[in-house]
Write an enzyme that holds these catalytic residues in place. Sequence first.
Site, PDB file in Angstrom:
ATOM      1  N   HIS A   7      -4.033 -11.813   4.035  1.00 22.85           N
ATOM      2  CA  HIS A   7      -4.373 -11.980   5.445  1.00 22.85           C
ATOM      3  C   HIS A   7      -4.646 -10.610   6.076  1.00 22.85           C
ATOM      4  CE1 HIS A   7      -2.960 -12.201   9.802  1.00 22.85           C
ATOM      5  NE2 HIS A   7      -4.037 -12.946   9.784  1.00 22.85           N
ATOM      6  N   SER A   8      -5.771 -10.490   6.779  1.00 27.14           N
ATOM      7  CA  SER A   8      -6.081  -9.280   7.543  1.00 27.14           C
ATOM      8  C   SER A   8      -6.020  -8.043   6.635  1.00 27.14           C
ATOM      9  CB  SER A   8      -5.119  -9.183   8.738  1.00 27.14           C
ATOM     10  OG  SER A   8      -5.584  -8.283   9.698  1.00 27.14           O
ATOM     11  N   MET A   9      -5.158  -7.057   6.921  1.00 30.06           N
ATOM     12  CA  MET A   9      -5.077  -5.868   6.064  1.00 30.06           C
ATOM     13  C   MET A   9      -4.737  -6.252   4.620  1.00 30.06           C
ATOM     14  SD  MET A   9      -2.493  -2.575   6.215  1.00 30.06           S
ATOM     15  CE  MET A   9      -1.193  -3.388   5.268  1.00 30.06           C
ATOM     16  N   GLY A  55      -5.847  -8.670   3.077  1.00 24.88           N
ATOM     17  CA  GLY A  55      -7.113  -9.034   2.444  1.00 24.88           C
ATOM     18  C   GLY A  55      -7.831  -7.807   1.911  1.00 24.88           C
TER      19      GLY A  55
END
Length: 306
Positions: A102-104, A106
């Site tokens: 998720h987010s960072m 990723g």
Amino acid sequence: IPGMFSELKFPVPWGHVAAKAWGPSEGHPVLCLHGWLDNANTFDKLIPLLPRDCYYVAMDLSGHGLSSHRPAGSVYYLLDYVSDVRRVAAALQWRRFTLMGHSMGGSVAAMFCFLYPEMVDKLILLESLGFLLAPEDTEAWLKSKRMVIDRLLSLEAKQQTPRARSPEAALQRLLEANRHLTAEGGAILLQRGATETPAGLVYNRDMRVNMQIRESLTVEQCVKLLQKIQDRVLIVLAQDGLLVPDKLDSRNHFAKALREAFESTLKEHIQVAEVPGSHFVHLNEPEVVSGIISSFLTAQNARARL
């Protein structure tokens, strides 16, 4: 039983990396990576809705959650997080597994995938295009690097003790800093993200995490890297998240260019799903994304259309 998990701890030279695991240990391995300043609890509501025959391990990246902080004098590089993933995979003796970030997380997952493509069968990016947005302007790039060093030295000079807050104030602070989090989601992150002391709750995260050093890549490089792992990528973007093109402001021109490049060059080869919700849709409304992720996890090959 859905929602039942066990705690794991992996020794590393500077302490340990903490993680939590769900499902049968002999199941298909899925390693889950949280976003910046978050922790493994970000997956608490999603994982119980995913296929039961997988073994999910959500780790706290160094300096986050229950994992040790990096040694004195260190800053946090994206590649350091990638090496955390490599260490955990080695400790689990996983030779090939699925990565979900998720987010960072990723960006960490994607970078791991480019460096060790033989170890990753599928890549799931939640509210992430797989890359941290780096300034393309040389002066901005230099300024950001200089700021990291100056802030590190300033923080070391202060040697502040972490501030204690009441549970309500700690949650309020978290919600103020992140408009995409619900009170319930914030409370879930706080369970693992803070420690109770006589004075109140103290955030676990390392203050130096604010000074992470990003990898600077051009849009062309990003597209070339994703082409290396085409047919195995699912990108889930929230309509009120941080990466939907028509909502991106001028500061995020890199994300816009990247999204457009993916659509034009990798259209047939990566699945992009847009869902209603915010940046934390997987935590706030997990049922919105669980079906898409489950279909991708169980598909025999990632080309299977959603």
